[in-house]
Every structure is written in C-alpha cells, then in structure tokens.
Design an enzyme around this catalytic site. Structure first.
Site, PDB file in Angstrom:
ATOM      1  N   CYS A 172      36.524  34.161  35.140  1.00  0.00           N
ATOM      2  CA  CYS A 172      35.469  35.012  35.707  1.00  0.00           C
ATOM      3  C   CYS A 172      34.064  34.482  35.429  1.00  0.00           C
ATOM      4  O   CYS A 172      33.172  34.602  36.276  1.00  0.00           O
ATOM      5  CB  CYS A 172      35.609  36.451  35.225  1.00  0.00           C
ATOM      6  SG  CYS A 172      35.605  36.670  33.443  1.00  0.00           S
ATOM      7  N   ASP A 367      31.745  41.198  41.886  1.00  0.00           N
ATOM      8  CA  ASP A 367      32.817  41.160  40.900  1.00  0.00           C
ATOM      9  C   ASP A 367      33.850  40.097  41.254  1.00  0.00           C
ATOM     10  O   ASP A 367      34.454  40.147  42.324  1.00  0.00           O
ATOM     11  CB  ASP A 367      33.491  42.535  40.859  1.00  0.00           C
ATOM     12  CG  ASP A 367      34.380  42.712  39.643  1.00  0.00           C
ATOM     13  OD1 ASP A 367      34.688  41.699  38.987  1.00  0.00           O
ATOM     14  OD2 ASP A 367      34.764  43.853  39.350  1.00  0.00           O
ATOM     15  N   HIS A 369      36.777  39.645  39.918  1.00  0.00           N
ATOM     16  CA  HIS A 369      38.090  39.973  39.364  1.00  0.00           C
ATOM     17  C   HIS A 369      39.149  40.388  40.380  1.00  0.00           C
ATOM     18  O   HIS A 369      40.104  41.075  40.024  1.00  0.00           O
ATOM     19  CB  HIS A 369      37.949  41.060  38.294  1.00  0.00           C
ATOM     20  CG  HIS A 369      37.180  40.608  37.089  1.00  0.00           C
ATOM     21  ND1 HIS A 369      35.806  40.715  37.007  1.00  0.00           N
ATOM     22  CD2 HIS A 369      37.589  40.037  35.930  1.00  0.00           C
ATOM     23  CE1 HIS A 369      35.416  40.237  35.835  1.00  0.00           C
ATOM     24  NE2 HIS A 369      36.467  39.824  35.168  1.00  0.00           N
TER      25      HIS A 369
END
Length: 488
Positions: A172, A367, A369
């Site tokens: 990430c 994001d 993820h």
C-alpha cells in the site's frame, strides 16, 4: 481436535453474518456506529472463523478420498484457498476498514471550503447560492475522480527472484507513492486543470503516464522497479516500508532512469529532492528546504545544462508519537492550499493511503486497498479501458487520526513556481507558533534544525526512528507484528 472443530462450526454462521454486514466498496453506505467499536479480538475471531469455514469445506470434500496423503494435501489447499479468498475478495477491504478505523463515504454536511491539491471549491450555500454551491460540488467530484488511482494488483509477473505475483497485504505504501508521482507527471504534462475525458480517444500523454506505472519490469515506475531501486533502504517484496524509505527509493529510481536515457527522453522529467531533517532522516526534526540544494539537484538533473528544471519535493516527517501532535494540524491543512501541493502519503501503521484534500478537520483520500487484476496498458492505445485507475467513491477520515509518520509532496514547474513555494512555506513556518512542518533557508550555514520532539514535551519524548524506516514482520526477538502490518 474434535472440540476445536465443534467450536469452529458454531462460529461459522455468526462470523459470516458479522463480516457480510459490513459495507462493501461502491455501495455508498456509511459504516455504522458499531464499526468504530469493533475490537481487535472480534476482528481476529471473524477473520479466522471465515478462514476456518473454507478449511472445513475443503477438509470435508477430502475426507471421501481413499488416500490419506491426498486428504492432507486437500486440507493444505483449503488453507491456501482461504487466504487467497480473503486477500482477493471483499474481506480484505473489510479487514482494512476495521484496522484503519471508521472512514466515511461521500462528503460531509459541512459547507466549509474544500481544498484539493491546491484548488479551492467553495460549497458554502450562504455565500455562493444554491446553484453555485451545487456546481462547485460537482466540479470537486470531477476533479477527485480524475486523480490517478493505484491499487493492489494480482497476477503480475513475479518480482525479481521471488515468486510473489501480488502486492496485496504489503504494497500500500508503494501504491500510495505511485499515485503521488503520477499526479506530478499529470501536472507537468497536462496541467492542473486537466480532467479525465468522458469519451475516448484519450490524451496520449495520459496513456503514456499510466503505461509507466504498469506492473512489469518494462514499465519504468512499476512496483518491480521500485523494489529493486529501494533495496538499499530495506525495500523487499512482501515487506512493509515507511514514508522515509519510500521517498529515498523514488530518489534512487529517478537517478537510475535518468542515467539510462538522454536528457530529451527522460521518463520523469524533473529533479527529485528529498528534504530530510538530518543525516539519515530517521529521527524526526523539522526538515529544511535548502535553496542551494534544490538548485544543485536541478543542475545535476539537467546534466549541467540549465540552472533550473521542474522539481519534485518529497518531505518525510514524524509529527508525534502515537498520533499527530495537534500543533501541526493547522499547518498540514494549509499545505493543501499551496498551488504546488501533491498531497500526503499517510494513514495508519501498515495502511497507507494517498491524501489529496481537506475540509475542516477531515481529509479526503484515495485508497489502494482494493485488489484488482493486473492491467498493463500499451503506451499508444488511446482507446484503452482505464476505469481501474480512477475512483468515484469519495472517502474521508479525521486528520487527527493519521499516523504521525507521513510524507508531503510538492511539484514546482519552474524557478518562479519554486520561489512562490518558498514564500508560502516560509510564511507558514512563521505562523506555526514554533512548530513548523519544515523551514526554508538559502544555505546550510544559516539554519539549525528544529527537532519535532522538542515541540512535544507533552507527548513524552522523541518518536522511535523505526517509525519512518522499514517495519519488518517481526522484531529482533522473533515476535510477530502481523496484527499491525500484515493483513491490510
């Protein structure tokens, strides 16, 4: 063992209901109040119960086999399948949400101005009127969805000598940094006013930028090449890395690519300057933007042919112990008003995000993820499907919930732009009440570094230097830190 399976059977239904009740990406629903109270204990029980339910499915199917060896192999396959399902499915997102903390989707009811990478969107109905406020909100959403998104990918060629073909659970920070550098390239080649077109064909420069971030060694800024360039800073496939090491890895990768190509064919057509507070950048301190250093980086990038070039500034910071010291929050908010702003690499430990905007006490972020299949775009395919590189879902979290270890990026197009950045940064430091994020000086001889720890007497001392270095999967005694780093 029998008792273990009996307990597991009783968990299957309850854990499935608990996990499936969480909002999934794209639904537009907000987490309920229970999310914020979700304990680590119930997180692990839900996770393992979900994994065990898959294991049981495989073990039951294998029990009919006449061969004991095959049965054992099937059970092992069950564990593998369980992990793969969690990593590649919605469970990864739900685990991330619970560890990162509750985030919200959409835009808050506040009518305060929104700042997104140097642009202000005035949505106050009192001062602008309903029509103008609605127009500003739509413009903000279009701007947000035009930012390039990089997420976990699966199915790419193995990284180096490893067998790793996905960065799910560990990449990430690398993906967040790719997003920041991609925005710098967008600003340089297409300008801050660029928005993703609603119809094809796309801009060639836009497609070429995405191509450079493909997931293969042939793409200049791929995760493969980042890992290779960052070896000296602890980067390794499968390991989490902090903001400081990430910034230094980009500096190393940019240098290697510069040496491979002629000046006219630079894939990253800008100098890279990591603004660090001390020799190794790992003990905090207010970094100093040294104008002489910036000039030297530009001169070296141009191979001694120009006094100034476009420049990317990366500023790794440690702004507290367990959380950002409140004294720094106004300054962090103010950086989004800089025209040169590229946003922040930050989040919670092991859950890096790319923060692009701010409204009052909340920050908007992209994001990484979500796990998506690998996509390697051809550099000249103007009809390519680029939907996986953008996101229409707007997420935000409180600014004071961020981990204090983060990095800020700025892009200065030319010398005048850099001078404007220095003016704004100096003014911000002067107004920081003794707690500047960073300062500006002409030369090294005229400044004394300010240690961020000195401004945090109430916090109890300096932050440990591993807060922005590499964070291994276990400590020196072999104790596992999986609960903090491995499942995001």
């Amino acid at each position: 063992m029998k008792g273990f399976h009996e307990r597991n059977d009783s968990l299957n239904c309850s854990s499935k209901a608990s996990i499936d009740s969480s909002p999934t990406p794209g639904t537009g629903s907000e987490p309920g109040p229970n999310d914020s109270k979700f304990s680590k204990t119930s997180l692990w029980s839900n996770f393992f119960a979900s994994a065990f339910s898959v294991f049981d499915t495989y073990s039951e199917s294998s029990s009919s086999s006449a061969c004991e060896k095959k049965s054992s192999f099937s059970k092992t396959n069950g564990w593998t399948a369980a992990v793969k399902r969690v990593v590649s499915g919605g469970s990864m997102r739900r685990i991330h949400e619970r560890v990162l903390g509750p985030s919200k989707i959409g835009i808050s009811s506040s009518t305060s101005d929104i700042w997104l990478l140097g642009l202000c969107y005035k949505i106050s109905q009192e001062s602008s009127g309903d029509v103008d406020a609605t127009s500003a909100l739509a413009a903000f959403k279009q701007d947000f969805s035009s930012r390039i998104l990089m997420t976990y990918r699966k199915g790419f060629d193995a990284i180096g000598e490893t067998k790793i073909t996905s960065d799910a659970s560990w990449g990430c920070m690398l993906r967040s940094s790719q997003m920041l550098v991609a925005q710098a390239l967008l600003f340089h080649r297409l300008g801050r006013s660029w928005r993703k077109p609603s119809q094809k064909p796309f801009d060639l420069a836009y497609i070429e930028i995405l191509h450079q971030f493909g997931d293969s060694e042939t793409s200049a800024f791929s995760i493969h090449n980042l890992v290779e360039a960052g070896k000296n800073y602890g980067l390794a496939a499968g390991s989490w890395v902090g903001p400081y090491a990430m910034c230094r890895s980009w500096e190393s990768l940019a240098r290697s690519k510069r040496e491979e190509n002629d000046l006219e064919c630079q894939l990253l057509p800008m100098a890279v300057y990591v603004v660090s507070g001390d020799e190794d950048g790992e003990r905090g301190g207010a970094p100093v933007v040294c104008i002489e250093d910036a000039s030297r980086h530009c001169f070296e990038f141009s191979r001694h042919q120009a006094d100034w070039t476009p420049i990317l500034l990366l500023v790794p910071l440690v702004l507290g112990l367990d959380k950002v010291n409140p004294r720094y929050i106004p300054s962090l908010q103010a950086t989004f008003t800089f025209p040169q702003c590229l946003g922040i690499l930050g989040g919670k430990p092991g859950a890096s995000t790319y923060i692009v905007g701010v409204q009052e006490e909340n920050v908007f972020y992209l994001d990484p993820h979500d796990v998506q299949p690998v996509v390697n775009l051809s550099s000249d395919n103007l009809e390519a499907d680029t939907s996986s590189y953008h996101c229409d879902i707007i997420r935000y979290i409180p600014l004071d919930s961020l981990d204090p270890s983060l990095a800020i990026g700025f892009f200065c197009r030319d010398k005048d732009d850099f001078d404007d950045f220095c003016f704004r940064a100096s003014k911000l430091a002067d107004e920081s009440n003794g707690a500047p994020l960073f300062t500006v000086a002409q030369t090294h001889s005229v400044f004394k570094p300010i240690i961020h720890g000195d401004t945090m007497a109430d916090a109890g001392g300096d932050r440990m230097d591993d807060s922005i270095g590499v964070l291994p999967t276990g400590d020196v005694d072999g104790n596992s830190h999986e609960d903090d780093w491995q499942l995001l």
